[in-house]
Design an enzyme around this catalytic site. Structure first.
Site, PDB file in Angstrom:
ATOM      1  N   SER A   1       7.541 -47.442 -40.213  1.00 54.77           N
ATOM      2  CA  SER A   1       8.228 -46.713 -41.288  1.00 54.77           C
ATOM      3  C   SER A   1       8.291 -45.221 -40.988  1.00 54.77           C
ATOM      4  O   SER A   1       7.390 -44.657 -40.351  1.00 54.77           O
ATOM      5  CB  SER A   1       7.451 -46.925 -42.588  1.00 54.77           C
ATOM      6  OG  SER A   1       7.879 -46.021 -43.574  1.00 54.77           O
TER       7      SER A   1
ATOM      8  N   TYR B   1      -0.844 -47.236 -47.618  1.00 54.48           N
ATOM      9  CA  TYR B   1       0.279 -47.977 -47.040  1.00 54.48           C
ATOM     10  C   TYR B   1       0.756 -47.284 -45.761  1.00 54.48           C
ATOM     11  O   TYR B   1       0.864 -47.899 -44.695  1.00 54.48           O
ATOM     12  CB  TYR B   1       1.432 -48.077 -48.056  1.00 54.48           C
ATOM     13  CG  TYR B   1       2.762 -48.357 -47.409  1.00 54.48           C
ATOM     14  CD1 TYR B   1       3.065 -49.618 -46.928  1.00 54.48           C
ATOM     15  CD2 TYR B   1       3.708 -47.340 -47.240  1.00 54.48           C
ATOM     16  CE1 TYR B   1       4.280 -49.862 -46.295  1.00 54.48           C
ATOM     17  CE2 TYR B   1       4.922 -47.571 -46.625  1.00 54.48           C
ATOM     18  CZ  TYR B   1       5.203 -48.834 -46.150  1.00 54.48           C
ATOM     19  OH  TYR B   1       6.391 -49.073 -45.513  1.00 54.48           O
TER      20      TYR B   1
ATOM     21  N   LYS C   1       0.554 -48.229 -41.450  1.00 52.58           N
ATOM     22  CA  LYS C   1       1.647 -48.216 -40.455  1.00 52.58           C
ATOM     23  C   LYS C   1       1.223 -47.381 -39.239  1.00 52.58           C
ATOM     24  O   LYS C   1       1.456 -47.781 -38.094  1.00 52.58           O
ATOM     25  CB  LYS C   1       2.936 -47.659 -41.066  1.00 52.58           C
ATOM     26  CG  LYS C   1       3.551 -48.546 -42.137  1.00 52.58           C
ATOM     27  CD  LYS C   1       4.010 -49.887 -41.573  1.00 52.58           C
ATOM     28  CE  LYS C   1       4.543 -50.827 -42.636  1.00 52.58           C
ATOM     29  NZ  LYS C   1       4.691 -52.223 -42.168  1.00 52.58           N
TER      30      LYS C   1
ATOM     31  N   ARG D   1      17.056 -38.787 -48.860  1.00 51.10           N
ATOM     32  CA  ARG D   1      16.575 -39.825 -47.956  1.00 51.10           C
ATOM     33  C   ARG D   1      17.726 -40.299 -47.071  1.00 51.10           C
ATOM     34  O   ARG D   1      18.897 -40.115 -47.397  1.00 51.10           O
ATOM     35  CB  ARG D   1      16.064 -41.053 -48.739  1.00 51.10           C
ATOM     36  CG  ARG D   1      14.897 -40.788 -49.676  1.00 51.10           C
ATOM     37  CD  ARG D   1      13.606 -40.539 -48.910  1.00 51.10           C
ATOM     38  NE  ARG D   1      12.472 -40.359 -49.808  1.00 51.10           N
ATOM     39  CZ  ARG D   1      12.108 -39.184 -50.332  1.00 51.10           C
ATOM     40  NH1 ARG D   1      12.793 -38.079 -50.052  1.00 51.10           N
ATOM     41  NH2 ARG D   1      11.061 -39.115 -51.118  1.00 51.10           N
TER      42      ARG D   1
ATOM     43  N   ARG E   1       7.960 -37.277 -58.723  1.00 49.54           N
ATOM     44  CA  ARG E   1       6.980 -38.355 -58.600  1.00 49.54           C
ATOM     45  C   ARG E   1       5.909 -37.899 -57.614  1.00 49.54           C
ATOM     46  O   ARG E   1       6.238 -37.482 -56.494  1.00 49.54           O
ATOM     47  CB  ARG E   1       7.683 -39.617 -58.086  1.00 49.54           C
ATOM     48  CG  ARG E   1       6.782 -40.816 -57.931  1.00 49.54           C
ATOM     49  CD  ARG E   1       7.583 -42.093 -57.642  1.00 49.54           C
ATOM     50  NE  ARG E   1       8.245 -42.089 -56.344  1.00 49.54           N
ATOM     51  CZ  ARG E   1       8.951 -43.104 -55.856  1.00 49.54           C
ATOM     52  NH1 ARG E   1       9.108 -44.207 -56.582  1.00 49.54           N
ATOM     53  NH2 ARG E   1       9.529 -43.030 -54.682  1.00 49.54           N
TER      54      ARG E   1
HETATM   55  C1  UD1 Z   1       8.903 -45.326 -49.971  1.00 51.81           C
HETATM   56  C2  UD1 Z   1       8.086 -45.068 -48.729  1.00 51.81           C
HETATM   57  C3  UD1 Z   1       8.577 -45.907 -47.589  1.00 51.81           C
HETATM   58  C4  UD1 Z   1       8.637 -47.342 -47.985  1.00 51.81           C
HETATM   59  C5  UD1 Z   1       9.565 -47.470 -49.168  1.00 51.81           C
HETATM   60  C6  UD1 Z   1       9.700 -48.907 -49.597  1.00 51.81           C
HETATM   61  C7  UD1 Z   1       7.156 -42.838 -48.388  1.00 51.81           C
HETATM   62  C8  UD1 Z   1       7.428 -41.437 -47.945  1.00 51.81           C
HETATM   63  N1  UD1 Z   1       8.180 -43.664 -48.342  1.00 51.81           N
HETATM   64  O1  UD1 Z   1      10.148 -44.685 -49.763  1.00 51.81           O
HETATM   65  O2  UD1 Z   1       7.721 -45.759 -46.480  1.00 51.81           O
HETATM   66  O3  UD1 Z   1       9.092 -48.107 -46.901  1.00 51.81           O
HETATM   67  O4  UD1 Z   1       9.048 -46.686 -50.241  1.00 51.81           O
HETATM   68  O5  UD1 Z   1       8.644 -49.348 -50.364  1.00 51.81           O
HETATM   69  O6  UD1 Z   1       6.064 -43.162 -48.767  1.00 51.81           O
HETATM   70  N2  UD1 Z   1      13.558 -42.356 -57.152  1.00 51.81           N
HETATM   71  C9  UD1 Z   1      13.939 -41.951 -58.409  1.00 51.81           C
HETATM   72  N3  UD1 Z   1      13.777 -42.818 -59.456  1.00 51.81           N
HETATM   73  C10 UD1 Z   1      13.247 -44.082 -59.290  1.00 51.81           C
HETATM   74  C11 UD1 Z   1      12.856 -44.481 -57.982  1.00 51.81           C
HETATM   75  C12 UD1 Z   1      13.017 -43.581 -56.931  1.00 51.81           C
HETATM   76  O7  UD1 Z   1      14.423 -40.843 -58.604  1.00 51.81           O
HETATM   77  O8  UD1 Z   1      13.108 -44.818 -60.272  1.00 51.81           O
HETATM   78  C13 UD1 Z   1      13.741 -41.420 -56.021  1.00 51.81           C
HETATM   79  C14 UD1 Z   1      12.462 -41.062 -55.308  1.00 51.81           C
HETATM   80  O9  UD1 Z   1      11.839 -39.983 -55.906  1.00 51.81           O
HETATM   81  C15 UD1 Z   1      12.981 -40.766 -53.903  1.00 51.81           C
HETATM   82  C16 UD1 Z   1      14.179 -41.712 -53.741  1.00 51.81           C
HETATM   83  O10 UD1 Z   1      14.560 -42.066 -55.067  1.00 51.81           O
HETATM   84  O11 UD1 Z   1      13.444 -39.459 -53.811  1.00 51.81           O
HETATM   85  C17 UD1 Z   1      13.852 -42.965 -52.976  1.00 51.81           C
HETATM   86  O12 UD1 Z   1      12.693 -43.567 -53.529  1.00 51.81           O
HETATM   87  P1  UD1 Z   1      12.182 -45.022 -53.090  1.00 51.81           P
HETATM   88  O13 UD1 Z   1      13.317 -45.980 -53.116  1.00 51.81           O
HETATM   89  O14 UD1 Z   1      10.988 -45.347 -53.918  1.00 51.81           O
HETATM   90  O15 UD1 Z   1      11.762 -44.860 -51.565  1.00 51.81           O
HETATM   91  P2  UD1 Z   1      10.809 -43.779 -50.868  1.00 51.81           P
HETATM   92  O16 UD1 Z   1       9.806 -43.264 -51.808  1.00 51.81           O
HETATM   93  O17 UD1 Z   1      11.668 -42.820 -50.142  1.00 51.81           O
END
Ligand code: UD1
Length: 339
Positions: A125, A150, A154, A231, A295
């Site tokens: 990852s 987690y 990795k 992202r 978050r």
């Molecule tokens: C995380 C992990 C990644 C893992 C992935 C899948 C890190 C840095 N990344 O990615 O390794 O493979 O989860 O489990 O630890 N967001 C919102 N609202 C929500 C959900 C998410 O605004 O309800 C935003 C988050 O703040 C982020 C983006 O959307 O900026 C993506 O979030 P998410 O899909 O959870 O993935 P990551 O946190 O990037």
């Protein structure tokens, strides 16, 4: 030629099994169904016309894993997906994460060593980079101290593989995924989050279909074009195809090193609001969302330098953000039809 896919009924695993079978490989799946369902095997058969050989086993169980390798001692390679993957949950239950993610890897490597199976693709990852100092992030960028158990599993898994490869004459490719989203175009397989989704895209589609009231956008004061975090989202089918390319490369002896590492992303960064806009466009409806606090543990921005993967693997992601959101929405609609 036969490939063992651990975690093969899971989200990325199931899409990879489809692509492997499309390419002519026979597939053995090992999965304990801790975060997936056996009916996924039927769905894979519906898509490809071929049924993978499914074994419900727990890879943290040494004897069960050894037995599996005894039954399938002639394998061209292994793709190891089986692992826990929720960042937040790993903060609450770190020991479960270390035990599950590391024991299973060690048992799989041992099975390979004892049966002279050489090739393993590992599911890593971009979390290993933390918040990189330079963007886009390259494979040679420094590994940062892990922010979660987690992420730490990795990093540790890559180290375990590096040393095992060296000592036992194995070959490996670790693929560092950015943010996999979307679903197979058939809408027969996709992501199946249990309970309230942690990840952005399932939360968006569940909100749009009425299962959730409103999306919370975590943080609107980041140093990005619209203040929301960035992202590198990649379509799960593009990601799955890269695994087939990696397995082919090892089988055909085209690896340049016994342990290679590649970034799998598109090379493009999208903010949370960019993703919401793409969804609204392809779904033809407005999404309820609210801007909230950041978050904890989230990084501001990350996207991949994909030039090494593109040049070496001859692979690149083909599907754009609208394709990703369209397929995720189609999958959500199919899920609600099946209820
Ligand atoms: C995380 C992990 C990644 C893992 C992935 C899948 C890190 C840095 N990344 O990615 O390794 O493979 O989860 O489990 O630890 N967001 C919102 N609202 C929500 C959900 C998410 O605004 O309800 C935003 C988050 O703040 C982020 C983006 O959307 O900026 C993506 O979030 P998410 O899909 O959870 O993935 P990551 O946190 O990037």
């Amino acid at each position: 030629m036969k490939i063992l896919v651990t975690g093969g009924t899971g989200y990325i695993g199931s899409h990879t099994v489809v692509e492997l079978q499309n390419r002519g490989y026979d597939v053995v799946i090992a999965d304990n169904l801790s975060n997936s369902y056996e009916y996924v095997v039927d769905r894979i058969e519906q898509i490809t016309g071929k049924r993978p050989d499914f074994h419900r086993i727990d890879l943290t169980h040494k004897e069960q894993t050894a037995d599996l390798f005894k039954q399938h001692s002639v394998l061209s390679g292994v793709i190891h997906f089986a692992a826990f993957k929720a960042v937040g949950e790993s903060m609450e239950n770190p020991l479960d994460y270390y035990r599950n993610n590391l024991d299973s890897l060690i048992n799989v490597l041992e099975g390979m060593k004892n049966n002279s199976i050489r090739n393993i693709v590992f599911s890593s990852s971009c979390t290993v980079y933390g918040q990189p100092d330079e963007l886009p992030v390259k494979e040679t960028s420094p590994i940062k101290e892990a922010w979660s158990p987690y992420g730490n599993t990795k990093q540790m898994s890559e180290d375990i593989i590096r040393f095992a490869v060296n000592a036992h004459g194995l070959k490996s490719i670790a693929l560092r995924y950015f943010n996999p989203i979307g679903a197979h175009d058939s809408a027969l397989i996709g992501e199946l989050p249990l309970g309230v989704p942690n990840n952005l895209v399932p939360f968006i589609t569940q909100t749009a279909i009425g299962k959730r009231k409103s999306l919370k956008v975590f943080g609107s004061d980041y140093n990005t074009h619209d203040g929301t975090a960035i992202r590198d989202y990649i379509h799960v089918v593009d990601l799955a195809q890269a695994h087939v390319v990696a397995i082919d490369r090892m089988i055909d002896n085209r690896s340049k090193l016994d342990f290679e590492i590649f970034n799998l992303g598109t090379g493009n960064g999208f903010s949370v609001l960019d993703v919401v806009k793409s969804f609204e466009k392809v779904a033809g409806q407005k999404l309820n969302y609210e801007l909230t606090d950041r978050r904890p543990g989230d990084i501001e921005k990350v996207w991949a330098d994909t030039s090494f993967a593109n040049a070496e693997l001859g692979w690149s992601a083909k599907r754009n953000i609208d394709d990703m959101m369209r397929s995720a929405w189609k999958w959500e609609l199919a899920l609600s039809d099946n209820k």
